[in-house]
Design a protein around this motif. Structure first.
Motif, PDB file in Angstrom:
ATOM      1  N   PHE A  34     -14.589  -6.453   8.749  1.00 48.23           N
ATOM      2  CA  PHE A  34     -13.435  -6.696   7.890  1.00 48.23           C
ATOM      3  C   PHE A  34     -12.214  -6.994   8.731  1.00 48.23           C
ATOM      4  CE2 PHE A  34      -9.634  -5.272   5.685  1.00 48.23           C
ATOM      5  CZ  PHE A  34      -9.740  -6.014   4.521  1.00 48.23           C
ATOM      6  N   SER A  35     -11.444  -7.969   8.318  1.00 48.15           N
ATOM      7  CA  SER A  35     -10.192  -8.321   8.967  1.00 48.15           C
ATOM      8  C   SER A  35      -9.164  -8.596   7.877  1.00 48.15           C
ATOM      9  CB  SER A  35     -10.390  -9.572   9.832  1.00 48.15           C
ATOM     10  OG  SER A  35      -9.172 -10.213  10.083  1.00 48.15           O
ATOM     11  N   PHE A  36      -7.987  -8.016   8.026  1.00 46.41           N
ATOM     12  CA  PHE A  36      -6.936  -8.288   7.051  1.00 46.41           C
ATOM     13  C   PHE A  36      -6.534  -9.750   7.097  1.00 46.41           C
ATOM     14  CE2 PHE A  36      -6.517  -3.700   7.352  1.00 46.41           C
ATOM     15  CZ  PHE A  36      -6.476  -3.381   6.013  1.00 46.41           C
ATOM     16  N   VAL A 117      -0.441  -7.882  11.427  1.00 47.89           N
ATOM     17  CA  VAL A 117       0.084  -6.531  11.652  1.00 47.89           C
ATOM     18  C   VAL A 117      -0.933  -5.494  11.185  1.00 47.89           C
ATOM     19  CG1 VAL A 117       1.890  -4.879  11.024  1.00 47.89           C
ATOM     20  CG2 VAL A 117       2.501  -7.250  11.523  1.00 47.89           C
ATOM     21  N   MET A 118      -1.524  -5.704  10.015  1.00 49.46           N
ATOM     22  CA  MET A 118      -2.523  -4.753   9.507  1.00 49.46           C
ATOM     23  C   MET A 118      -3.711  -4.647  10.461  1.00 49.46           C
ATOM     24  SD  MET A 118      -1.370  -3.389   6.716  1.00 49.46           S
ATOM     25  CE  MET A 118      -2.842  -2.616   6.082  1.00 49.46           C
ATOM     26  N   ASP A 119      -4.151  -5.765  11.013  1.00 51.34           N
ATOM     27  CA  ASP A 119      -5.289  -5.737  11.923  1.00 51.34           C
ATOM     28  C   ASP A 119      -4.981  -5.001  13.223  1.00 51.34           C
ATOM     29  OD1 ASP A 119      -7.112  -7.061  10.328  1.00 51.34           O
ATOM     30  OD2 ASP A 119      -6.688  -9.035  11.175  1.00 51.34           O
ATOM     31  N   HIS A 120      -3.740  -5.059  13.665  1.00 48.22           N
ATOM     32  CA  HIS A 120      -3.413  -4.525  14.986  1.00 48.22           C
ATOM     33  C   HIS A 120      -2.565  -3.255  14.980  1.00 48.22           C
ATOM     34  CE1 HIS A 120      -4.635  -8.673  15.766  1.00 48.22           C
ATOM     35  NE2 HIS A 120      -5.136  -8.164  16.871  1.00 48.22           N
ATOM     36  N   ALA A 124      -5.306   5.508  12.350  1.00 49.72           N
ATOM     37  CA  ALA A 124      -6.457   6.225  11.785  1.00 49.72           C
ATOM     38  C   ALA A 124      -6.108   6.965  10.507  1.00 49.72           C
ATOM     39  CB  ALA A 124      -7.015   7.205  12.817  1.00 49.72           C
ATOM     40  N   ASP A 125      -4.827   7.335  10.323  1.00 49.93           N
ATOM     41  CA  ASP A 125      -4.424   8.062   9.109  1.00 49.93           C
ATOM     42  C   ASP A 125      -4.025   7.116   7.977  1.00 49.93           C
ATOM     43  OD1 ASP A 125      -1.992   7.122  10.036  1.00 49.93           O
ATOM     44  OD2 ASP A 125      -1.010   9.086  10.061  1.00 49.93           O
ATOM     45  N   ASN A 126      -4.421   5.839   8.088  1.00 50.36           N
ATOM     46  CA  ASN A 126      -4.143   4.798   7.087  1.00 50.36           C
ATOM     47  C   ASN A 126      -2.669   4.513   6.899  1.00 50.36           C
ATOM     48  OD1 ASN A 126      -6.731   3.960   6.507  1.00 50.36           O
ATOM     49  ND2 ASN A 126      -7.030   5.578   4.999  1.00 50.36           N
ATOM     50  N   THR A 127      -1.863   4.715   7.929  1.00 50.34           N
ATOM     51  CA  THR A 127      -0.477   4.270   7.902  1.00 50.34           C
ATOM     52  C   THR A 127      -0.362   3.061   8.812  1.00 50.34           C
ATOM     53  OG1 THR A 127       0.169   5.741   9.718  1.00 50.34           O
ATOM     54  CG2 THR A 127       0.427   6.589   7.461  1.00 50.34           C
ATOM     55  N   VAL A 128       0.664   2.276   8.565  1.00 54.18           N
ATOM     56  CA  VAL A 128       0.869   1.071   9.367  1.00 54.18           C
ATOM     57  C   VAL A 128       2.358   0.857   9.566  1.00 54.18           C
ATOM     58  CG1 VAL A 128       0.836  -0.461   7.352  1.00 54.18           C
ATOM     59  CG2 VAL A 128       0.318  -1.392   9.597  1.00 54.18           C
ATOM     60  N   GLN A 129       2.713   0.401  10.743  1.00 49.83           N
ATOM     61  CA  GLN A 129       4.066  -0.061  11.012  1.00 49.83           C
ATOM     62  C   GLN A 129       3.986  -1.017  12.180  1.00 49.83           C
ATOM     63  OE1 GLN A 129       7.432   2.586  10.992  1.00 49.83           O
ATOM     64  NE2 GLN A 129       8.385   1.463  12.661  1.00 49.83           N
ATOM     65  N   GLY A 130       4.604  -2.155  12.017  1.00 50.15           N
ATOM     66  CA  GLY A 130       4.600  -3.140  13.090  1.00 50.15           C
ATOM     67  C   GLY A 130       5.190  -4.438  12.618  1.00 50.15           C
ATOM     68  N   ALA A 131       5.287  -5.385  13.534  1.00 48.36           N
ATOM     69  CA  ALA A 131       5.884  -6.676  13.215  1.00 48.36           C
ATOM     70  C   ALA A 131       5.142  -7.793  13.939  1.00 48.36           C
ATOM     71  CB  ALA A 131       7.354  -6.677  13.604  1.00 48.36           C
TER      72      ALA A 131
END
Length: 148
Positions: A34-36, A117-120, A124-131
């Motif tokens: 799976f890839s976003f 951003v979602m892919d990278h 592990a805790d299902n949080t995301v932050q990035g640009a």
């Protein structure tokens, strides 16, 4: 005797390994992860197709990406800093940079950047932050973060 027992065990192990060899179909499904980014491309290619729902894919940030990808060629414009989507615990913001104060890309290209951003940047805790920059626009930074 010990030598023949080890030989027999080795043959048994080998026969089980050969019998358990995956078929081409199984190998194909295992290697296609799976890839976003690919998920976004699937929505862009066919918004009404058999794509994962945001709930199936992950969560709030994914729901925003889904919304942006479904906007198609609509323009997502960043006037300095602009919120493109807010959904519960996630916000996708566009930030104009590279010496410009406003810039725009298709919402599809913003969704592509957010998919990267979602892919990278998913933890592990299902949080995301990035640009990451919107696809093809080095002046439009797509930022996924918690709403302020």
């Amino acid at each position: 005797m010990v030598g023949s027992t080890l030989f027999t065990l080795a043959l048994l192990a080998l026969s089980h390994a050969v019998n358990a060899a995956p078929t081409a179909e199984v190998t194909e499904s295992v290697t296609s992860t799976f890839s976003f980014r690919n998920w976004v491309e699937g929505i862009i290619a066919n918004p009404n197709g058999n794509n994962l729902t945001p709930e199936e894919a992950v969560a709030d940030a994914v729901a925003c990406i889904n919304e942006l990808a479904r906007r198609g060629g609509d323009t997502c414009r960043a006037n300095s800093v602009s919120v493109f989507c807010r959904n519960n615990g996630a916000q996708i913001t566009g930030v104009a940079g590279g010496g410009v104060t406003n810039t725009a890309s298709s919402c599809n290209d913003v969704a592509r950047g957010a998919g990267f951003v979602m892919d990278h940047c998913t933890r592990a805790d299902n949080t995301v932050q990035g640009a990451e920059f919107a696809y093809g626009n080095g002046n439009l930074l797509v930022w996924i973060r918690r709403p302020s």
